[in-house]
Motif scaffolding. Structure first.
Motif, mmCIF file in Angstrom:
data_model
loop_
_atom_site.group_PDB
_atom_site.id
_atom_site.type_symbol
_atom_site.label_atom_id
_atom_site.label_comp_id
_atom_site.label_asym_id
_atom_site.label_seq_id
_atom_site.Cartn_x
_atom_site.Cartn_y
_atom_site.Cartn_z
ATOM 1 N N MET A 67 0.823 -1.215 0.000
ATOM 2 C CA MET A 67 0.000 0.000 0.000
ATOM 3 C C MET A 67 0.852 1.258 0.000
ATOM 4 O O MET A 67 0.448 2.289 -0.537
ATOM 5 C CB MET A 67 -0.980 -0.035 1.161
ATOM 6 C CG MET A 67 -1.990 -1.164 0.955
ATOM 7 S SD MET A 67 -3.431 -1.091 2.006
ATOM 8 C CE MET A 67 -4.425 0.126 1.167
ATOM 9 N N LYS A 68 2.040 1.139 0.583
ATOM 10 C CA LYS A 68 2.956 2.286 0.506
ATOM 11 C C LYS A 68 3.361 2.541 -0.946
ATOM 12 O O LYS A 68 3.373 3.684 -1.397
ATOM 13 C CB LYS A 68 4.196 2.039 1.364
ATOM 14 C CG LYS A 68 3.947 2.268 2.849
ATOM 15 C CD LYS A 68 5.184 2.004 3.684
ATOM 16 C CE LYS A 68 4.871 2.207 5.161
ATOM 17 N NZ LYS A 68 5.914 1.658 6.046
ATOM 18 N N THR A 69 3.684 1.476 -1.671
ATOM 19 C CA THR A 69 4.080 1.680 -3.070
ATOM 20 C C THR A 69 2.907 2.195 -3.893
ATOM 21 O O THR A 69 3.107 2.826 -4.922
ATOM 22 C CB THR A 69 4.578 0.383 -3.737
ATOM 23 O OG1 THR A 69 3.471 -0.502 -3.905
ATOM 24 C CG2 THR A 69 5.655 -0.301 -2.928
ATOM 25 N N ALA A 70 1.690 1.900 -3.447
ATOM 26 C CA ALA A 70 0.515 2.336 -4.200
ATOM 27 C C ALA A 70 0.092 3.742 -3.806
ATOM 28 O O ALA A 70 -0.987 4.196 -4.183
ATOM 29 C CB ALA A 70 -0.634 1.351 -4.000
ATOM 30 N N GLY A 71 0.925 4.432 -3.038
ATOM 31 C CA GLY A 71 0.660 5.840 -2.785
ATOM 32 C C GLY A 71 -0.221 6.134 -1.588
ATOM 33 O O GLY A 71 -0.787 7.214 -1.490
ATOM 34 N N TYR A 72 -0.352 5.168 -0.672
ATOM 35 C CA TYR A 72 -1.050 5.454 0.574
ATOM 36 C C TYR A 72 -0.028 5.843 1.639
ATOM 37 O O TYR A 72 1.135 5.435 1.575
ATOM 38 C CB TYR A 72 -1.796 4.208 1.083
ATOM 39 C CG TYR A 72 -3.009 3.828 0.283
ATOM 40 C CD1 TYR A 72 -4.255 4.389 0.544
ATOM 41 C CD2 TYR A 72 -2.912 2.879 -0.735
ATOM 42 C CE1 TYR A 72 -5.374 4.025 -0.181
ATOM 43 C CE2 TYR A 72 -4.030 2.507 -1.467
ATOM 44 C CZ TYR A 72 -5.256 3.082 -1.183
ATOM 45 O OH TYR A 72 -6.358 2.716 -1.908
ATOM 46 N N GLU A 73 -0.511 6.598 2.612
ATOM 47 C CA GLU A 73 0.292 6.840 3.797
ATOM 48 C C GLU A 73 -0.145 5.784 4.811
ATOM 49 O O GLU A 73 -1.281 5.808 5.284
ATOM 50 C CB GLU A 73 0.040 8.259 4.326
ATOM 51 C CG GLU A 73 0.951 8.638 5.474
ATOM 52 C CD GLU A 73 0.587 10.006 6.041
ATOM 53 O OE1 GLU A 73 0.206 10.905 5.258
ATOM 54 O OE2 GLU A 73 0.675 10.153 7.272
#
Length: 553
Positions: A153-159
């Motif tokens: 999810m980090k790589t997908a642009g979530y914090e």
RNA sequence: GCGCCUGUAGCUCAGUUGGAUAGAGCAACGGACUUCUAAUCCGUAGGUCAGAGGUUCGAAUCCUCUCAGGCGUGCCA
């Protein structure tokens, strides 16, 4: 790449809509996908079939309109065809595929990242095992899934924040203290009856004997209450230390350790109960305090405070989730054992009672893990304390194999963990097969370096990469960012495991058909760049799974 | 009783939210080492998507029912 195709289709449809040839909203719900059969091209869209009834035209008719638009995009497509009931199939120009290699070499470890999550704040809470015993194999699966989901999810642009909820208060902690005290007294032949439902594991005896080293027989002199307290506090700390050690070894990282007792210290539980009361969502009945979860679709109301005046587990849990919401998370993901599935409706009710959308809460239910050794099931029973610990698994098969095996099935599917397979150093073992692909590439790059060659995209004659073998490999590399988005969108980290297998397979196939370093010609440089890109994506995907990418094997 | 999950090749499982002739790994069978790692590759075979209805241009996928397995159905955590 898929993005590019989608944008082209959308703009073609918008164009036709403006000219009145298609009704507004025709592009809704249409998808662009990769056809199963390669003969249909690189991508396909079902838009003509989806919009047929609204446009009052036949799918083929619509398809030919869209095709007319897209055929002009000869910067993108070498071929646009209509097939079957109305699919529009695209063949992408080779130059475009080769540009994927530029992306990989420019972005390096960032290749695969996207802005899909738009920086939204997400919390993933996982493991959260009570500090009453060591992590067992089921926790291991939850840990691997949660940790990898966080990374994805980090790589997908979530914090993203990874959190562990420590149930460091309540009945089970007293039971822990009692269990330890009982074993402690046994060591001095002053045994007291072992508590009913007490913790039976061998680790309790170990903790008891540690206490004798620290306190000698000192605890015997304390009054019962005091002694239980000492045992409880020591045991909880010691067990939690062990849990943390196991998680570090398992490459699982937490940003925050949240203590249940802190909710009481900060009066969060009382505040929450007050909130429910003033919202008219709780009531007294039969001497207990109830929460009207039925108002939000639960099948019965749930007790918050029991007749005896103590709170249920549910009460602080609502306060905990209230705290999560107050911390500004717009997506709250809880990873639980599947045996807690009955708990989901009431938690979702609680989220709504706290004035949040039910969709902001996601419970990921992790199914059981069963172990197989020598082709036979390994028996496990939590009740008697004969469970297999995560540590034993790590000792036997190592972190890499354990993480892959825990992640190679969908969460809600039972997992059969074959210990023998996890240790095998052959193609049968997918972890080995994938790591071997990486090691092979590193070996090629080492050999090239001895010849003074290093992959350099700027020196590549791009037309040399337009062979089918090259393009097949590049196409797999190109899907990687899409795979990550789909994992993040659907909360399904196992797809990375499948992707890695696919990429490794494609590489091994390439390797057997094509010699990378050949004595003559500029093809060597082209293929070095290609396999180096494969290496990069293997590294990136393995990193998400928390698995080492070995340079030699 | 009610609810949730699962049921796809011999085994273990995918299947991109309803798409084209249902896929992968392993196992089985037959091939490939003068080669950058054969720890690999190529080929063959393998299916009533548990079963029966329904919805529509189109179903493994959605709806109903049946069967089988697992779990839940606490004023336990």
């Amino acid at each position: 790449m898929k993005d590019t195709i989608e944008r082209a289709v959308t703009s073609a449809v918008e164009d036709l809509t403006k000219r009145g040839l298609l009704p507004p909203g025709s592009g809704d719900a249409a998808t662009v996908s990769i056809p199963q059969n390669k003969e249909f091209g690189d991508y396909a869209t079902n838009i003509a079939m989806i919009s047929a009834s609204r446009a009052k035209k036949s799918p083929r008719e619509i398809a030919s309109l869209i095709r007319g638009e897209l055929e002009q995009r000869n910067d993108l497509f070498s071929e646009v065809t209509i097939a079957g009931p109305g699919f529009i199939n695209f063949t992408v120009r080779p130059e475009l595929w080769i540009k994927v290699l530029d992306d990989i070499h420019e972005q390096g470890t960032a290749y695969g990242c996207s802005a899909y999550g738009q920086g939204r704040k997400v919390q993933v809470e996982f493991v959260s095992a009570n500090p009453t015993g060591p992590l067992h194999i089921g926790h291991g699966r939850g840990a691997a899934v949660g940790d990898t989901l966080v990374r994805i999810m980090k790589t997908a642009g979530y914090e993203v924040q990874a959190e562990y909820y420590i149930n460091d208060i309540g009945n089970q902690m007293n039971l822990l203290g009692l269990s330890v005290l009982s074993r402690y007294r046994e060591l001095f032949d002053q045994g007291i009856s072992f508590p009913e439902n007490g913790y039976q594991g061998e680790y309790i005896r170990t903790i008891a004997s540690e206490l004798t080293r620290i306190h000698g027989e000192g605890l015997l002199a304390l009054d019962h209450h005091e002694a239980v307290h000492v045992c409880r506090e020591y045991a909880a700390r010691s067990i939690l230390e062990g849990i943390k050690d196991d998680l570090i070894r398992f490459e699982v990282h937490f940003d925050n350790w949240f203590s249940e007792s802190s909710l009481y210290d900060q009066h969060k539980v009382d505040e929450t109960l007050e909130h429910l009361k003033t919202s008219g969502l709780s009531y007294e009945n039969d001497g207990a305090l109830w929460f009207r979860t039925t108002r939000f679709g639960d099948e019965k109301d749930r007790v918050l405070r029991k007749q005896d005046g103590s709170l249920t587990y549910f009460a602080p849990d609502i306060a905990y989730h209230r705290d999560k919401l107050e911390r500004g998370f717009t997506k709250i993901i809880d990873i639980w054992g599947a045996d807690h599935h009955g708990y989901v409706p009431r938690m979702r009710a609680a989220i709504q009672a706290l004035d949040s959308e039910p969709e902001s809460f996601h419970a990921l239910l992790i199914q059981l893990v069963s172990l197989v050794r020598d082709g036979k099931p390994v028996s496990m029973s939590t009740r008697s304390g004969e469970f297999v610990t995560l540590r034993e698994i790590l000792d036997e098969v190592g972190t890499d194999a354990a993480r892959y095996f825990f992640l190679m099935r969908r969460c809600d599917s039972h997992l059969v963990f074959d210990l023998d397979l996890a240790k095998k150093k052959t193609e049968e073992n997918p972890v080995f097969y994938i790591q071997y692909a990486h090691a092979r590439i590193c070996s090629i790059l080492r050999n090239a370096a001895e010849l003074g060659l290093a992959p350099d995209m700027s020196q590549v004659d791009r037309t040399l990469l337009e062979q089918d073998d090259d393009l097949d490999l590049i196409k797999v590399l190109a899907t990687y960012p899409d795979v990550l988005v789909s994992c993040a969108a659907d909360l399904e980290p196992h797809r990375v495991a499948f992707y890695l297998l696919e990429l490794a397979t494609e590489f091994h196939r390439f390797y057997n058909k094509n010699r990378v370093i050949s004595e003559s010609g500029p093809g060597t440089m082209a293929r070095l760049v290609l396999v180096d890109a494969v290496r990069q994506v293997l590294v990136n995907a393995l990193a998400l799974m928390g698995i080492v990418a070995p340079e030699s094997m």
